[in-house]
Design a protein around this motif. Structure first.
Motif, short mmCIF file in Angstrom:
data_model
loop_
_atom_site.label_atom_id
_atom_site.label_comp_id
_atom_site.label_asym_id
_atom_site.label_seq_id
_atom_site.Cartn_x
_atom_site.Cartn_y
_atom_site.Cartn_z
N THR A 1 -7.45 -1.94 -9.74
CA THR A 1 -7.16 -0.90 -10.73
C THR A 1 -8.23 -0.89 -11.83
OG1 THR A 1 -5.76 -2.46 -11.96
CG2 THR A 1 -4.68 -1.04 -10.32
N LYS B 1 -7.20 15.58 -5.68
CA LYS B 1 -6.65 14.57 -4.77
C LYS B 1 -7.42 14.51 -3.45
CE LYS B 1 -1.93 14.92 -6.58
NZ LYS B 1 -0.50 15.20 -6.24
N MET C 1 0.84 -1.19 0.00
CA MET C 1 0.00 0.00 0.00
C MET C 1 0.88 1.24 0.00
SD MET C 1 -3.09 0.91 2.66
CE MET C 1 -2.07 1.43 4.05
N GLU C 2 0.50 2.23 -0.79
CA GLU C 2 1.27 3.47 -0.86
C GLU C 2 1.20 4.22 0.47
OE1 GLU C 2 1.45 7.61 -3.51
OE2 GLU C 2 0.00 6.03 -4.00
N LYS C 3 2.33 4.76 0.91
CA LYS C 3 2.37 5.51 2.15
C LYS C 3 1.60 6.82 2.01
CE LYS C 3 6.89 3.81 3.67
NZ LYS C 3 8.27 4.20 4.08
N PHE C 4 1.03 7.28 3.11
CA PHE C 4 0.38 8.58 3.17
C PHE C 4 1.10 9.39 4.24
CE2 PHE C 4 -3.64 10.97 2.32
CZ PHE C 4 -3.36 12.06 3.12
N GLY D 1 -5.39 2.90 1.75
CA GLY D 1 -4.51 4.04 1.57
C GLY D 1 -5.20 5.39 1.47
N ARG E 1 -6.95 10.72 -2.47
CA ARG E 1 -6.33 10.04 -1.32
C ARG E 1 -6.89 10.51 0.02
NH1 ARG E 1 -1.28 8.19 -1.48
NH2 ARG E 1 -1.99 7.01 0.35
N GLY F 1 2.49 2.75 5.11
CA GLY F 1 1.99 2.01 3.97
C GLY F 1 1.65 0.56 4.29
#
Length: 209
Positions: free
Chosen positions: A36, A69, A1-4, A115, A96, A173
């Motif tokens: 996706t 965003k 998972m992409e970091k925030f 995320g 996000r 993440g």
């Protein structure tokens, strides 16, 4: 998972209450298990006409908000049926962070696991952020998770609360799988010791397989 960690971008205003998960991603798009490709169907019935053309007056179809965003929305966001495709579609679009006065519990929990940072603010704070978001391309918000602050285009600051564990997961993440993998060294050590102390378990597992 992409970091925030820190998010800076255009905030899109969606001043509607009770936006449910079917409005976020209609049921006909739930056939996939891929995370996706769902962004193009986000808010499908509000974004598109029956012939597939875009509705020019919908906020995310306006040029200044196409790359938003942050979403500033009305109360009870994400209500209705529990479908993880809803946060998948939001994240795939590129949003996000969602700011509202309240969220449906299941959607709120699913957002962190995918995320997305859902932020709960007061009605007065939401009104101010909605006003900021109405500025179009100038509606730049900065969301700093570490400091737990939202900074507006005029320099105003709104503090927000977030569960410490969920904050830790977003900053690093870590989804559910990631949390398990953090403990991989301990798991590997336990399995190695078990193979030595209880070898018959491994033999039984091979025989069953």
């Amino acid at each position: 998972m992409e970091k925030f960690t820190k998010l800076e971008g255009v905030a899109a205003p969606l001043p509607l209450v009770n936006i449910d998960t079917d409005m976020i991603i209609p049921k006909q798009f739930l056939k996939t298990i891929q995370r996706t490709g769902l962004g193009k169907h986000l808010f499908d019935e509000m974004r598109y006409n029956d012939d597939g053309s875009e509705k020019a007056d919908f906020v995310l179809n306006k040029p200044q908000y196409r790359n938003a965003k942050v979403l500033v929305a009305g109360a009870n966001f994400g209500c209705g049926s529990s479908r993880e495709h809803a946060p998948w579609a939001i994240a795939d679009f590129g949003i996000r962070c969602i700011i509202s006065t309240s969220f449906a519990d299941i959607f709120y929990n699913n957002s962190f696991k995918n995320g997305i940072l859902p932020i709960i603010v007061t009605q007065e704070q939401l009104d101010a952020l909605m006003d900021d978001a109405q500025r179009g391309a100038n509606a730049i918000l900065t969301v700093d998770l570490e400091a737990q602050e939202i900074r507006g285009p005029d320099g105003g600051v709104i503090k927000f609360d977030v569960d410490p564990f969920r904050k830790h997961c977003l900053l690093n993440g870590l989804d559910d799988i990631g949390l398990t993998m953090v403990k991989k060294p301990a798991i590997d050590q336990f399995e190695a010791q078990q193979r030595l102390s209880q070898p018959w378990l491994q033999a039984g597992a091979r025989a069953a397989g």
